[in-house]
Design a protein around this motif. Structure first.
Motif, PDB file in Angstrom:
ATOM      1  N   ALA A 139       3.363  36.564   5.672  1.00 45.12           N
ATOM      2  CA  ALA A 139       4.047  36.552   6.969  1.00 45.12           C
ATOM      3  C   ALA A 139       4.025  35.175   7.618  1.00 45.12           C
ATOM      4  O   ALA A 139       4.992  34.765   8.279  1.00 45.12           O
ATOM      5  CB  ALA A 139       3.403  37.573   7.903  1.00 45.12           C
ATOM      6  N   ALA A 140       2.919  34.451   7.451  1.00 40.81           N
ATOM      7  CA  ALA A 140       2.759  33.171   8.151  1.00 40.81           C
ATOM      8  C   ALA A 140       3.470  32.016   7.465  1.00 40.81           C
ATOM      9  O   ALA A 140       3.651  30.955   8.076  1.00 40.81           O
ATOM     10  CB  ALA A 140       1.266  32.848   8.284  1.00 40.81           C
ATOM     11  N   THR A 141       3.874  32.204   6.234  1.00 37.53           N
ATOM     12  CA  THR A 141       4.532  31.113   5.503  1.00 37.53           C
ATOM     13  C   THR A 141       5.923  30.812   6.047  1.00 37.53           C
ATOM     14  O   THR A 141       6.337  29.644   6.120  1.00 37.53           O
ATOM     15  CB  THR A 141       4.621  31.470   4.003  1.00 37.53           C
ATOM     16  N   TRP A 142       6.647  31.840   6.474  1.00 33.73           N
ATOM     17  CA  TRP A 142       8.055  31.659   6.824  1.00 33.73           C
ATOM     18  C   TRP A 142       8.297  30.725   8.008  1.00 33.73           C
ATOM     19  O   TRP A 142       9.177  29.845   7.922  1.00 33.73           O
ATOM     20  CB  TRP A 142       8.722  33.014   7.064  1.00 33.73           C
ATOM     21  N   PRO A 143       7.595  30.859   9.143  1.00 36.37           N
ATOM     22  CA  PRO A 143       7.869  29.923  10.247  1.00 36.37           C
ATOM     23  C   PRO A 143       7.625  28.465   9.872  1.00 36.37           C
ATOM     24  O   PRO A 143       8.401  27.575  10.270  1.00 36.37           O
ATOM     25  CB  PRO A 143       6.893  30.382  11.349  1.00 36.37           C
ATOM     26  N   ILE A 144       6.569  28.204   9.117  1.00 39.59           N
ATOM     27  CA  ILE A 144       6.281  26.823   8.714  1.00 39.59           C
ATOM     28  C   ILE A 144       7.356  26.322   7.759  1.00 39.59           C
ATOM     29  O   ILE A 144       7.842  25.193   7.871  1.00 39.59           O
ATOM     30  CB  ILE A 144       4.895  26.731   8.059  1.00 39.59           C
ATOM     31  N   LEU A 145       7.732  27.174   6.813  1.00 46.94           N
ATOM     32  CA  LEU A 145       8.757  26.794   5.831  1.00 46.94           C
ATOM     33  C   LEU A 145      10.072  26.453   6.507  1.00 46.94           C
ATOM     34  O   LEU A 145      10.659  25.390   6.256  1.00 46.94           O
ATOM     35  CB  LEU A 145       8.947  27.945   4.835  1.00 46.94           C
TER      36      LEU A 145
END
Length: 255
Positions: free
Chosen positions: A127-133
């Motif tokens: 879940a946390a990967t997407w905003p950073i990506l």
């Protein structure tokens, strides 16, 4: 400092309203205890070693999840944002995976990695990967082409251009993504502990409190502790971003 005071004033007003509604008998105190009772239980819990171990378990899983997300998302974002062919080739896969709710993957993750700490870490990383990506990709889309052309004119290779030109430009955007992902990772860790029945963690404490006689005061106390932790994390990262990137409107303007 003023935004923090305004935020705390808003919270205080909410808790006063909550207290008044319960004291007036509009809501049954058994199902919704007043804030004074909830905060008293929260203070008691913070003095109990077993609950502190739950907090440590949650925070450790959160920190590991966020760190892994950063290690995955930043290089992947730099690659997708700087190599159009790779971005086009992976667009369908990314757009297929991104909307899938992380909690919907709990049964699959439990089958693959088990129900221990690995499950909540895996889901939080997802879940946390997407905003950073996406913030990293967006930052590279917004970079001034003149900066890249100047670097190339001096014979700078692609890797060095990414490291010393693109990444510094993208840093405020990446940090904003990290700040968003920090809250998301905490939510997923606690939710997975609750839904998947972890052996340790704030979510597991809330689950046990709700199952063991319906102690709504303990359920809300555990929830308040998780909320306070989330507030501290978000406020701390916001202040850090304003200090590190005060020259940028990306973090200084974020609320």
């Amino acid at each position: 400092m003023r935004p923090l005071i305004r935020n705390l004033a808003g919270l205080a007003g909410f808790f006063l309203l909550w207290e008044a509604v319960v004291r007036a008998g509009l809501v049954n105190a058994i199902f919704l205890p007043p804030p004074t009772t909830v905060f008293a239980r929260a203070i008691e819990l913070l003095g109990q070693q077993s609950f502190l171990r739950d907090v440590v378990a949650t925070m450790l899983a959160w920190a590991i999840s966020l760190g892994i997300s950063i290690l995955i998302a930043v290089p992947a974002g730099l690659l997708l944002g700087s190599v159009p062919a790779v971005r086009v080739a992976t667009r369908s896969l990314v757009e297929f995976l991104r909307p899938i709710p992380s909690v919907a993957l709990i049964p699959l993750v439990i089958l693959l990695v088990g129900g221990g700490p690995e499950a909540k870490i895996t889901l939080a990383v997802y879940a946390a990967t997407w905003p950073i990506l996406y913030n990293t990709i967006y930052a590279l889309d917004e970079i001034d082409p003149l900066l890249l052309e100047t670097a190339r004119s001096y014979g700078t290779g692609r890797t060095r251009t990414l490291a010393f030109v693109a990444l510094p430009h993208a840093a405020p955007f990446v940090f904003t993504g990290i700040r968003m992902s920090a809250s998301i990772a905490l939510i997923l860790v606690v939710s997975t502990e609750f839904l998947a029945g972890a052996s340790r963690g704030i979510g597991n404490f809330i689950l046990d409190a709700s199952a063991g006689g319906g102690r709504s005061d303990l359920v809300l106390a555990g929830t308040v502790v998780a909320g306070i932790i989330g507030f501290i994390i978000n406020d701390g990262l916001e202040r850090l971003g304003k200090r590190w990137f005060r020259w940028s409107t990306v973090t200084s303007g974020a609320q």
